[in-house]
Motif scaffolding. Structure first.
Motif, PDB file in Angstrom:
ATOM      1  N   VAL A  28      -6.017   2.858  44.171  1.00  0.00           N
ATOM      2  CA  VAL A  28      -6.036   2.130  45.431  1.00  0.00           C
ATOM      3  C   VAL A  28      -5.077   2.822  46.400  1.00  0.00           C
ATOM      4  CG1 VAL A  28      -5.616  -0.094  46.542  1.00  0.00           C
ATOM      5  CG2 VAL A  28      -6.579  -0.007  44.221  1.00  0.00           C
ATOM      6  N   ARG A  29      -5.520   3.002  47.630  1.00  0.00           N
ATOM      7  CA  ARG A  29      -4.673   3.637  48.624  1.00  0.00           C
ATOM      8  C   ARG A  29      -3.566   2.677  49.052  1.00  0.00           C
ATOM      9  NH1 ARG A  29      -5.640   8.035  51.947  1.00  0.00           N
ATOM     10  NH2 ARG A  29      -7.797   8.064  51.250  1.00  0.00           N
ATOM     11  N   LEU A  30      -2.332   3.176  49.071  1.00  0.00           N
ATOM     12  CA  LEU A  30      -1.185   2.346  49.420  1.00  0.00           C
ATOM     13  C   LEU A  30      -1.287   1.835  50.852  1.00  0.00           C
ATOM     14  CD1 LEU A  30       1.606   1.196  48.664  1.00  0.00           C
ATOM     15  CD2 LEU A  30       2.610   3.365  49.426  1.00  0.00           C
ATOM     16  N   ARG A  31      -1.796   2.664  51.754  1.00  0.00           N
ATOM     17  CA  ARG A  31      -1.916   2.249  53.146  1.00  0.00           C
ATOM     18  C   ARG A  31      -2.802   1.018  53.286  1.00  0.00           C
ATOM     19  NH1 ARG A  31      -4.227   6.800  56.846  1.00  0.00           N
ATOM     20  NH2 ARG A  31      -2.170   7.686  56.360  1.00  0.00           N
ATOM     21  N   THR A  32      -3.899   0.987  52.552  1.00  0.00           N
ATOM     22  CA  THR A  32      -4.805  -0.166  52.621  1.00  0.00           C
ATOM     23  C   THR A  32      -4.125  -1.423  52.098  1.00  0.00           C
ATOM     24  OG1 THR A  32      -6.684   1.318  52.314  1.00  0.00           O
ATOM     25  CG2 THR A  32      -7.052  -1.013  51.896  1.00  0.00           C
ATOM     26  N   LEU A  33      -3.434  -1.294  50.966  1.00  0.00           N
ATOM     27  CA  LEU A  33      -2.764  -2.452  50.383  1.00  0.00           C
ATOM     28  C   LEU A  33      -1.672  -2.983  51.307  1.00  0.00           C
ATOM     29  CD1 LEU A  33      -2.430  -4.320  47.971  1.00  0.00           C
ATOM     30  CD2 LEU A  33      -0.891  -2.651  46.954  1.00  0.00           C
ATOM     31  N   LEU A  34      -0.897  -2.095  51.927  1.00  0.00           N
ATOM     32  CA  LEU A  34       0.170  -2.542  52.823  1.00  0.00           C
ATOM     33  C   LEU A  34      -0.393  -3.199  54.076  1.00  0.00           C
ATOM     34  CD1 LEU A  34       2.682   0.451  52.579  1.00  0.00           C
ATOM     35  CD2 LEU A  34       2.709  -1.721  51.338  1.00  0.00           C
ATOM     36  N   ALA A  35      -1.506  -2.670  54.569  1.00  0.00           N
ATOM     37  CA  ALA A  35      -2.130  -3.283  55.759  1.00  0.00           C
ATOM     38  C   ALA A  35      -2.585  -4.706  55.455  1.00  0.00           C
ATOM     39  CB  ALA A  35      -3.304  -2.426  56.224  1.00  0.00           C
ATOM     40  N   ALA A  70      10.040 -12.677  51.263  1.00  0.00           N
ATOM     41  CA  ALA A  70       9.977 -11.884  50.031  1.00  0.00           C
ATOM     42  C   ALA A  70       8.750 -10.980  50.046  1.00  0.00           C
ATOM     43  CB  ALA A  70       9.953 -12.806  48.816  1.00  0.00           C
ATOM     44  N   LEU A  71       7.623 -11.515  50.512  1.00  0.00           N
ATOM     45  CA  LEU A  71       6.422 -10.696  50.616  1.00  0.00           C
ATOM     46  C   LEU A  71       6.609  -9.586  51.646  1.00  0.00           C
ATOM     47  CD1 LEU A  71       3.487 -10.122  49.843  1.00  0.00           C
ATOM     48  CD2 LEU A  71       2.771 -11.787  51.575  1.00  0.00           C
ATOM     49  N   ALA A  72       7.244  -9.916  52.778  1.00  0.00           N
ATOM     50  CA  ALA A  72       7.497  -8.902  53.798  1.00  0.00           C
ATOM     51  C   ALA A  72       8.405  -7.793  53.268  1.00  0.00           C
ATOM     52  CB  ALA A  72       8.098  -9.550  55.041  1.00  0.00           C
ATOM     53  N   ALA A  73       9.436  -8.173  52.526  1.00  0.00           N
ATOM     54  CA  ALA A  73      10.340  -7.172  51.966  1.00  0.00           C
ATOM     55  C   ALA A  73       9.633  -6.304  50.930  1.00  0.00           C
ATOM     56  CB  ALA A  73      11.548  -7.864  51.334  1.00  0.00           C
ATOM     57  N   ALA A  74       8.802  -6.934  50.091  1.00  0.00           N
ATOM     58  CA  ALA A  74       8.054  -6.174  49.087  1.00  0.00           C
ATOM     59  C   ALA A  74       7.021  -5.260  49.723  1.00  0.00           C
ATOM     60  CB  ALA A  74       7.366  -7.137  48.117  1.00  0.00           C
ATOM     61  N   THR A  75       6.661  -5.529  50.960  1.00  0.00           N
ATOM     62  CA  THR A  75       5.742  -4.657  51.686  1.00  0.00           C
ATOM     63  C   THR A  75       6.489  -3.553  52.421  1.00  0.00           C
ATOM     64  OG1 THR A  75       4.263  -6.550  51.997  1.00  0.00           O
ATOM     65  CG2 THR A  75       3.869  -4.620  53.373  1.00  0.00           C
ATOM     66  N   LEU A  76       7.644  -3.884  52.967  1.00  0.00           N
ATOM     67  CA  LEU A  76       8.402  -2.923  53.756  1.00  0.00           C
ATOM     68  C   LEU A  76       9.019  -1.831  52.897  1.00  0.00           C
ATOM     69  CD1 LEU A  76       9.381  -2.238  56.613  1.00  0.00           C
ATOM     70  CD2 LEU A  76      11.393  -3.660  56.174  1.00  0.00           C
ATOM     71  N   VAL A  77       9.512  -2.176  51.725  1.00  0.00           N
ATOM     72  CA  VAL A  77      10.184  -1.196  50.863  1.00  0.00           C
ATOM     73  C   VAL A  77       9.259  -0.038  50.482  1.00  0.00           C
ATOM     74  CG1 VAL A  77      11.262  -0.824  48.617  1.00  0.00           C
ATOM     75  CG2 VAL A  77      11.915  -2.797  50.019  1.00  0.00           C
ATOM     76  N   PRO A  78       8.064  -0.285  49.921  1.00  0.00           N
ATOM     77  CA  PRO A  78       7.198   0.861  49.598  1.00  0.00           C
ATOM     78  C   PRO A  78       6.702   1.604  50.837  1.00  0.00           C
ATOM     79  CG  PRO A  78       6.037  -1.200  49.228  1.00  0.00           C
ATOM     80  CD  PRO A  78       7.461  -1.550  49.471  1.00  0.00           C
ATOM     81  N   GLN A  79       6.602   0.902  51.957  1.00  0.00           N
ATOM     82  CA  GLN A  79       6.174   1.581  53.176  1.00  0.00           C
ATOM     83  C   GLN A  79       7.217   2.608  53.627  1.00  0.00           C
ATOM     84  OE1 GLN A  79       5.041  -1.107  56.271  1.00  0.00           O
ATOM     85  NE2 GLN A  79       4.238   0.497  57.595  1.00  0.00           N
ATOM     86  N   ILE A  80       8.497   2.320  53.382  1.00  0.00           N
ATOM     87  CA  ILE A  80       9.568   3.236  53.770  1.00  0.00           C
ATOM     88  C   ILE A  80       9.758   4.335  52.725  1.00  0.00           C
ATOM     89  CG2 ILE A  80      12.045   3.416  54.223  1.00  0.00           C
ATOM     90  CD1 ILE A  80      11.958   0.598  55.351  1.00  0.00           C
TER      91      ILE A  80
END
Length: 466
Positions: A28-35, A70-80
Motif C-alpha cells: 500500500v502506498r504511504l501517501r494514499t494511506l496518509l491522505a 492521537a490519530l493526527a500525531a500517528a499520521t504526522l510522524v510517518p509523513q515527516i
C-alpha cells in the motif's frame, strides 16, 4: 571450456517464477494511506465541534479531542520521517489499519458506542485489508473488528442527546452487534475472494501475453535466420573461393598453407551451418507461408509434439458445397493455442489422437479427440479458469495438465508436478483472440474432446492482416 546451457522452461513455469519475484501483497502506498487519515482527522474533528458547539449536545470533548489528536500525531510522524512515495509491506499496512480501528473504537466508546450511527465505519479497515492485504492480515483485522464491536456493545458512554439520555433496548443492541459482526466476516471474505480472483486472472493474462510474445519472437528469429543464411551465402562463397586458390598456390612447405587450409575448412563449416538453418522448416519455409490450408496448419502445429507411440490422424470434412479446405492465417496466437491443445491430447492419449477439420460456408471447426482418460466431469465447467491447482490435486492432475511451450522433465513428473491450470487457459485465450470459440467435453469413448470454432468472416479478417 564447454558452455553449459540450461534447459528451456515453459510459460507455466515462467509465470510461477515471475509470481515468486513479485513483491508480497500489501504494498500500500504511504501517501494514499496518509491522505485518507487526514480526511478522517478532519471529519472526526469537524463532527465533534459541530455536535458540541452547534447542536449543544454534551460530549467528553477533551477525551474525544485527545483521541483525534492521537490519530493526527500517528499520521504526522510517518509523513515527516518517511518518503511520501514509500510503499508499506503487508505487516506495516496491517498495523496502520489496526491502529485506525482501535482509535475509531475509542472515539465511538466516548460517543455512544454502537448507538452511534458512525459505528459502521468499523467496516472500512476490514474492507481495505481484504482488497489489498494477505489473508493472514485480513483474518487478524477481522478478529480485531469483531472484538471492538463486542466491547462497544458492552462498554461505552451515553450517546450525546438533548435532554435525557438516549437508550436502545438491549435486544436491539444485541442484534446490531450480531449484524455488524456478520457484516465484517461477510465483507472480508467476499472482498478477499473477489480481489484474489482478479489477481489470479491478471497473472494468468500476463502468462498469455508472455506466451504470445515468445511465439512472435520465435517467428521473428526464424525469419531473421533465413534472411541471414541467404545474405551471408555470397560473401562466404567468395571467402571459400579465395581460400581455395591460396591453398592451391602456396607450396606445401609454406608456413601459411596450414592457415589457408584452416580458413577454407571453417568457411565450408559456416556454409554448412547456414544451409541447415535455411533448411529448418520452423525457421524459414514456414515463415514464408503466412496463410495455409487448415489441415496443413494443424499438422504443423502438432509436429513438435508427435510421439511414436501415439498416432495422429487428421480428417478433412466438407459440410457444404466447398470442397477445398479453407485457408487459415499462420498467426502466433493460432499456432500456439492449437499446439498447446494438440500437445495435451498427444501427451495423455493411449494410442491415437484424431483431429477433424470441418468447414461450411459459415464456419470452420477443428475437433481434437483422444482415447485417454478424459476430463474429470466435475471440473468440465471450470476448464479455462487459471490456477485451479487445488482442484487438479484432488484428481491427481488428469487431463488438466497442459504443458505450455517446451519444458524439461519426464511426462510422469509433469503429471504429478505443481500444475496451475495455465496451459488450457493460455490456449483458450489465444484462440479466442483470433475470433475462435473453444468448447471442452468428453467423447463417447471416455476420452477428451476439444472443439474450436471460427466464423469464416473472422478467419478472412485474420488472413487479411498477414
Amino acid at each position: 571450456m564447454s558452455e553449459v546451457t540450461s534447459p528451456p522452461i515453459s510459460e507455466t513455469e515462467a509465470a510461477r517464477r515471475r509470481a515468486s519475484r513479485r513483491p508480497a501483497r500489501g504494498r500500500v502506498r504511504l501517501r494514499t494511506l496518509l491522505a485518507i487519515r487526514w480526511v478522517a482527522v478532519t471529519g472526526q474533528a469537524a463532527s465533534l465541534l459541530f455536535v458540541d458547539f452547534v447542536l449543544g449536545y454534551p460530549i467528553p470533548l477533551l477525551l474525544a479531542v485527545t483521541a483525534v489528536a492521537a490519530l493526527a500525531a500517528a499520521t504526522l510522524v510517518p509523513q515527516i520521517r518517511r518518503k511520501a512515495n514509500a510503499r508499506l509491506n503487508d505487516r506495516e499496512s496491517a498495523l496502520y489499519f489496526a491502529f485506525d480501528m482501535v482509535q475509531l473504537s475509542v472515539l465511538l466508546a466516548l460517543t455512544g458506542g454502537l448507538h452511534n450511527p458512525f459505528s459502521l465505519l468499523l467496516l472500512a479497515p476490514v474492507t481495505v485489508s481484504a482488497a489489498a492485504l494477505s489473508f493472514r492480515s485480513t483474518l487478524g483485522l477481522t478478529a480485531l473488528a469483531i472484538t471492538c464491536i463486542n466491547i462497544l456493545a458492552l462498554f461505552h458512554l451515553p450517546l450525546p442527546w438533548p435532554g435525557s439520555s438516549f437508550d436502545l433496548p438491549p435486544i436491539f443492541v444485541f442484534g446490531l452487534t450480531i449484524a455488524l459482526g456478520l457484516a465484517v466476516v461477510f465483507i472480508s471474505v467476499y472482498v478477499f475472494k473477489v480481489a484474489e480472483e482478479s489477481r489470479r486472472v491478471t497473472d494468468a493474462l500476463m502468462a498469455v501475453q508472455s506466451a504470445l510474445d515468445r511465439e512472435q519472437r520465435i517467428s521473428s528469429v526464424g525469419a531473421l535466420a533465413a534472411a541471414a543464411a541467404h545474405e551471408l551465402g555470397s560473401p562466404l562463397g567468395t571467402i571459400s573461393l579465395i581460400a581455395k586458390e591460396l591453398t592451391n598456390e602456396l607450396p606445401a612447405e609454406s608456413p601459411y598453407r596450414a592457415d589457408a587450409e584452416l580458413l577454407l575448412s571453417q568457411a565450408d563449416r559456416c556454409r554448412h551451418i547456414l544451409a541447415e538453418i535455411a533448411a529448418r522448416p520452423e525457421q524459414s519455409s514456414h515463415d514464408h507461408f503466412h496463410v495455409l490450408a487448415a489441415p496443413l496448419l494443424v499438422e504443423l502445429a502438432a509436429e513438435p509434439f508427435l510421439r511414436p507411440s501415439v498416432a495422429l490422424r487428421i480428417e478433412a470434412r466438407s459440410e457444404g458445397g466447398e470442397q477445398d479446405p479453407p485457408l487459415m492465417p499462420r498467426r502466433p496466437e493460432i499456432m500456439h493455442g492449437l499446439g498447446n491443445l494438440l500437445q495435451n491430447a498427444i501427451e495423455f492419449a493411449k494410442e491415437e489422437v484424431q483431429v477433424v477439420v470441418a468447414w461450411s460456408r459459415a464456419e470452420l471447426s477443428i475437433t481434437i479427440t483422444d482415447d485417454g482418460v478424459g476430463f474429470p466431469p466435475d471440473l468440465l465447467a471450470r476448464l479455462g479458469d487459471p490456477y485451479i491447482s487445488a482442484a487438479m490435486r484432488r484428481y491427481g492432475g488428469g487431463k488438466l495438465v497442459g504443458r505450455v511451450g517446451s519444458g524439461g522433465g519426464r511426462a510422469a513428473d509433469r503429471r504429478k508436478g505443481d500444475h496451475m491450470g495455465l496451459g488450457i487457459f493460455i490456449a483458450q485465450n489465444l484462440l479466442e483472440r483470433s475470433g475462435g470459440n473453444v468448447q471442452f467435453g468428453n467423447n463417447d469413448f471416455g476420452g477428451a474432446e476439444v472443439k474450436v470454432v471460427w466464423p469464416r468472416s473472422a478467419l478472412a479478417h485474420e488472413a487479411s492482416r498477414e
